[in-house]
Each structure stands twice: as structure tokens, then as C-alpha cells.
Enzyme design. Structure first.
Site, mmCIF file in Angstrom:
data_model
loop_
_atom_site.group_PDB
_atom_site.id
_atom_site.type_symbol
_atom_site.label_atom_id
_atom_site.label_comp_id
_atom_site.label_asym_id
_atom_site.label_seq_id
_atom_site.Cartn_x
_atom_site.Cartn_y
_atom_site.Cartn_z
ATOM 1 N N SER A 194 0.818 -1.213 0.000
ATOM 2 C CA SER A 194 0.000 0.000 0.000
ATOM 3 C C SER A 194 0.852 1.264 0.000
ATOM 4 O O SER A 194 0.334 2.358 -0.231
ATOM 5 C CB SER A 194 -0.909 0.028 1.238
ATOM 6 O OG SER A 194 -0.118 0.009 2.430
ATOM 7 N N HIS A 247 -3.008 -3.643 -5.368
ATOM 8 C CA HIS A 247 -3.354 -3.182 -4.027
ATOM 9 C C HIS A 247 -4.856 -3.263 -3.795
ATOM 10 O O HIS A 247 -5.633 -2.537 -4.417
ATOM 11 C CB HIS A 247 -2.871 -1.740 -3.830
ATOM 12 C CG HIS A 247 -3.209 -1.187 -2.489
ATOM 13 N ND1 HIS A 247 -3.549 0.129 -2.289
ATOM 14 C CD2 HIS A 247 -3.264 -1.773 -1.255
ATOM 15 C CE1 HIS A 247 -3.800 0.328 -1.016
ATOM 16 N NE2 HIS A 247 -3.631 -0.811 -0.371
ATOM 17 N N GLU A 260 -6.242 -1.304 -6.936
ATOM 18 C CA GLU A 260 -5.278 -0.502 -7.686
ATOM 19 C C GLU A 260 -4.270 -1.426 -8.372
ATOM 20 O O GLU A 260 -3.675 -2.290 -7.723
ATOM 21 C CB GLU A 260 -4.528 0.444 -6.750
ATOM 22 C CG GLU A 260 -5.408 1.510 -6.130
ATOM 23 C CD GLU A 260 -4.629 2.385 -5.164
ATOM 24 O OE1 GLU A 260 -4.790 3.609 -5.227
ATOM 25 O OE2 GLU A 260 -3.859 1.830 -4.341
ATOM 26 N N ASN A 263 -4.648 6.548 -1.723
ATOM 27 C CA ASN A 263 -4.007 7.236 -0.591
ATOM 28 C C ASN A 263 -3.497 8.615 -0.987
ATOM 29 O O ASN A 263 -3.490 9.546 -0.169
ATOM 30 C CB ASN A 263 -2.862 6.389 -0.040
ATOM 31 C CG ASN A 263 -3.359 5.284 0.878
ATOM 32 O OD1 ASN A 263 -4.398 5.416 1.501
ATOM 33 N ND2 ASN A 263 -2.619 4.193 0.944
#
Length: 506
Positions: free
Chosen positions: A120, A141, A153, A191
Site C-alpha cells: 500500500s 493493491h 489498484e 491514498n
């Protein structure tokens, strides 16, 4: 493009078992291995329990459950991955451990097997550098809980083969998830895009504009988010969120847009991580959050003369509200006991100074959410208490009201503009496409819409004006507008307008 049928999952912890369940339910043979004794058996038992529960509740037929469970193949040795078309690594976030695993896997699997990391936060290219064939390595991810979070992802490292990225996208979408492709950049896509909510929420509290509880309430009830930044930090754990904030800031070469808040480190040092420690930004009693009592709406002390700024977006509606509340409208600010304004991006102090209005009698009303939602009232450092209370009384009779201190852009304007600006910079840099960015944020973060769509709902020109006003007032480069945003506004285009293709390269 490689046809993927057999999948190995290395690591049987929380993420590993979710990945096992997703692929098994989607018709793939899944080989599971973990170096820790008993970890695979626990993972299989966990997945079996979830599938049996689905049968008991009538969501899954017995025959389908049996077939799904038969697809899960526990392994006692990593050598059993030899026939896999794809191996997904889901171990601890440690670069040395991951590099060692990938180097070892290359000696086990076939030359055309794809190797993917569920990292991550680590750079996929650095993981791949341990391999003789880094072109076979990519990021994959997932989000917890894997079967329910309908997005993954797919990270294209600098040497990842395009056909392997395409194969992973096809695989993910065959599982009913949205596969979004992102470049191998800090925070990847979700993120990275989520930084604005946290960092700007913290900056608002740092500036003493509002409390964490006020910020959360306004983001939920005025902006339509499921959760505000502080309750989210308490949910994920401030120890985790704090590391991510610092990591992304440093990995982006101390980009001001991602600057962490100095409020975080002392709270981490004190062990105030959130729900898991019983106290974070909120206190928890037996797992239940303890909220502060809601402030009562003050009573209006007699009739008051009110002037509503004719430049206010909702001038007429504000006039009707204050009249219905018992106030008397006047035509000149000099005749008013209370002045109501609606600035975009500006604080009360500067707005009043620029227009020669008396800040002592002035209260601002946030125009962004509309008057049918939770209302934000903003006061200057010198606004008199009687004016503050009168505005609260007049505007709090048929809606919830939160009063905040002077802040360029209130709360919702500041946070939304920051979210949109970071998203614009993501697509400007080619980290992801507009469509992948929009879906990743909506599905991965649970925002009410994709960030560029949120910008369009407010208006690109308005978002740009908010950012420019905040940058001018604060002198902080964190608010400088992204080129994607400013170019499209100047050209009269939507924020969703893609780049025109170049006719050639070089």
C-alpha cells in the site's frame, strides 16, 4: 495477454485471506501459503466460515459453496506455486522482506508467471529490482475488506510490461471489482487522492478555526461525506494515518500540498490512536464514541435590523429567513445591527476590510452547501457576541448551525477545494486517468462523488477562486492551483476534460 487461471497468494493474514476469498468466489484456483505455521489453516477456516454464513442466510447455494471451497488449495511449501499464472504477495510492509520474497519466487514459478505485490505504500519498482525479470512485477493493491471493497489498484512500475497490467485489469474486473491503473508514485492513487481531507482538516484545527468535532459534523452534514477526517483517523488509527501522511510528504520531496500537521506527533506519542486505544480525537466508552453536547440555539433578544450583502449568492433566501425569524431588513449596512455576508475563499476580516464593512457587526454564512443543509456561520476576531448570537438565532430555527472562527474558505470550501486541487494534479501528472481517479476515490474512499465531479458540482471557476484567495491570504504554497484546474477554467472546459492527444512524440 496472459490468461490467468491459477493464482498463488503468499501471506494468509487479514489481506491475504480476503484475496483468497475474492478469487475463489470468482472461479479461480487459489493456492495459499504462509511461512507462519497454522496461518493458512486459520485463513481457510475464516473464509469457510464466511461462505457457510452466506449459505445459512440464503445468499449462496450449498453446491456453489462447496465448489468455491474446493478451489482453495492450502500449501505447505512455496514450491507448490510452480504452476501458478499469478502470485500475489500479501506480507508485512517491509521492503527487505518483500524483495526477498520476490527474489525467491522467481526461482519457483514459470518464466511467464506474473508477480504482484499488495503493498500500500512501498515503491513497486524497488520491490521489482530484486528480480531478474522486473517486467513481470506489478502492484495489486486491495482494500480491506477485500470482497466488499469493490476496487483494486493496479500499479504499473517503470519496467512493468503493459500486457501484464492489462491482464491484471481483466482479472480484477472478472471478479466484479473495478480495476484502476496508477503509476508507481507515492500513495498510488487512493491514498494520494485522500490526503486533502486529512491535511486540510488538521490545518483548520491547527488554525483554531473549528474543533475536530465541528469539522467532522460539517463534512458529513453539509458536504455529504460519510465520515469527516478526524473520525476517519480514529477509525484507521492515528499511528497508521500519521505514518502515511509523513511518508507521502517525504516521498513527494516535501510538497507543500501534503505537509503534515504538528498536531499529530504529540498525540501519537501520548498513545491517542483512536478507537483501538479508547481515545483519539474522540473518547470511546465500550467502543461507542462519546460526543460533546450540541450547542443550544440562542433566543433572539428583540427585533434586530439586518443588512444582507447584495453580493451574497443566497441574498434573497437569507433575507426571507431572517425576516421570518423576526428581524427587520435594512437597505444600508450603516443602518444594520447585524451584517450577513457570503464570501467564497475569503475570511470575514479581509472581506469586511475590502468593502469597508464593520467587522464587529459582521457574520458570514457559507454559501457552498446551500441553506437547506447544515449551516456554517463564521465570525471575525472582533465580531460582537450579540451579533453572533443573533445570527445563530435567526438561522438556527429550522436547521442545524455550527459557528466557527475566521477562516479563509470556511471549512467545507477549504477541504473540498484542497481535495479537488490534489485530484487535478494527479491527472495532470498522468498518474491515473480521469475515469480511474474518479472511480478509485468514490469506491476506495467512499466520497459522495469522484473528486473532479465534486469540483464540477461546486464549479471549477469557484474552486479556482477559493484556492487563489486562500493562497493570497495565507501565503502558503499548499493552496497553489494545479495547472489542470486553471487551464480548464480559463478555457471554459469542465474539470473532466481529458488532455488533447499529441500528434507525435519527441
Amino acid at each position: 495477454m496472459k490468461d490467468i487461471r491459477r493464482i498463488g497468494v503468499l501471506g494468509a493474514g487479514t489481506m491475504g485471506r480476503g484475496i483468497i476469498q475474492l478469487f475463489a468466489q470468482s472461479g479461480y484456483e487459489v493456492y495459499s501459503y504462509d511461512a507462519v505455521d497454522g496461518a493458512v489453516a486459520k485463513a481457510v477456516d475464516f473464509v469457510s466460515g464466511l461462505i457457510e454464513r452466506a449459505v445459512d442466510k440464503g445468499r449462496l447455494k450449498r453446491e456453489e459453496a462447496d465448489v468455491t471451497l474446493a478451489r482453495i488449495i492450502p500449501c505447505s511449501d512455496v514450491a507448490e506455486f510452480a504452476g501458478c499464472d499469478l502470485v500475489v504477495e500479501a506480507i508485512i510492509e517491509n521492503i527487505d522482506a518483500k524483495r526477498a520474497v520476490f527474489e525467491m519466487l522467481e526461482g519457483v514459478v514459470a518464466s511467464d508467471c506474473i508477480l504482484a505485490s499488495n503493498t500500500s505504500s512501498l515503491t513497486v519498482a524497488e520491490i521489482a529490482s530484486a528480480c531478474k525479470h522486473p517486467e513481470r512485477v506489478a502492484g495489486l493493491h486491495f482494500f480491506n475488506p477485500v470482497p466488499l471493497m469493490k476496487v483494486a489498484e493496479i500499479i504499473a512500475a517503470v519496467r512493468s510490461a503493459p500486457e501484464h497490467i492489462a491482464a491484471l485489469k481483466t482479472l480484477i474486473e472478472s471478479c466484479g471489482h473495478r480495476g484502476v491503473v496508477a503509476e508507481d508514485q507515492p500513495g498510488f492513487l487512493v491514498n494520494h487522492a485522500g490526503r486533502g481531507l486529512y491535511t486540510e482538516g488538521l490545518r483548520i484545527v491547527e488554525d483554531q478555526c473549528a474543533s475536530p468535532e465541528d469539522v467532522d459534523r460539517l463534512m458529513r452534514e453539509a458536504a455529504g461525506f460519510k465520515m469527516g477526517p478526524f473520525e476517519l483517523m480514529d477509525l484507521t488509527g492515528l499511528d497508521v494515518s500519521g505514518k502515511v501522511m509523513s511518508s507521502i510528504y517525504e516521498q513527494f520531496q516535501q510538497e507543500p500540498r501534503f505537509r503534515p500537521s504538528p498536531l499529530v506527533a504529540p498525540r501519537i506519542a501520548a498513545g491517542l490512536f483512536g478507537r483501538k486505544t479508547g481515545e483519539g480525537w474522540y473518547r470511546y466508552d465500550n467502543g461507542q464514541r462519546v460526543d460533546s453536547p450540541t450547542a443550544e440555539t440562542p433566543a433572539l433578544a428583540g427585533t434586530i435590523a439586518v443588512w444582507v450583502d447584495p453580493d451574497a449568492d443566497q441574498c434573497a433566501a437569507l433575507g426571507e429567513l431572517v425576516s421570518a425569524g423576526g428581524a427587520r431588513l435594512v437597505e444600508q449596512p450603516a443602518d444594520a445591527e447585524l451584517i450577513l455576508i457570503q464570501p467564497w475563499g475569503w475570511d470575514v476580516s479581509i472581506y469586511c476590510a475590502e468593502r469597508d464593512l464593520d467587522a464587529r457587526r459582521c457574520v458570514a454564512v457559507d454559501p457552498l452547501p446551500g441553506l437547506d443543509k447544515h449551516r456554517t456561520l463564521m465570525i471575525s476576531p472582533v465580531t460582537e457576541a450579540r451579533c453572533r448570537d443573533a445570527a445563530h438565532a435567526l438561522l438556527g430555527q429550522n436547521a442545524a448551525v455550527t459557528v466557527i472562527n475566521d477562516s479563509p474558505g470556511f471549512v467545507c470550501q477549504r477541504i473540498l477545494a484542497t481535495i479537488v486541487n490534489i485530484a487535478c494534479n494527479i491527472v495532470q501528472r498522468g498518474i491515473a486517468s480521469v475515469a480511474d481517479l474518479e472511480d478509485a476515490v468514490r469506491l476506495g474512499l467512499g466520497y459522495p462523488a469522484g473528486p473532479l465531479t465534486l469540483g464540477e458540482q461546486v464549479g471549477g471557476e469557484r474552486i479556482l477562486a477559493i484556492l487563489e484567495a486562500m493562497e493570497l491570504q495565507t501565503g502558503d504554497m499548499r493552496y497553489r492551483p494545479a495547472l489542470w484546474l486553471s487551464r480548464r477554467v480559463r478555457l471554459g472546459q469542465t474539470l473532466l476534460t481529458a488532455e488533447a492527444p499529441r500528434s507525435g512524440r519527441g
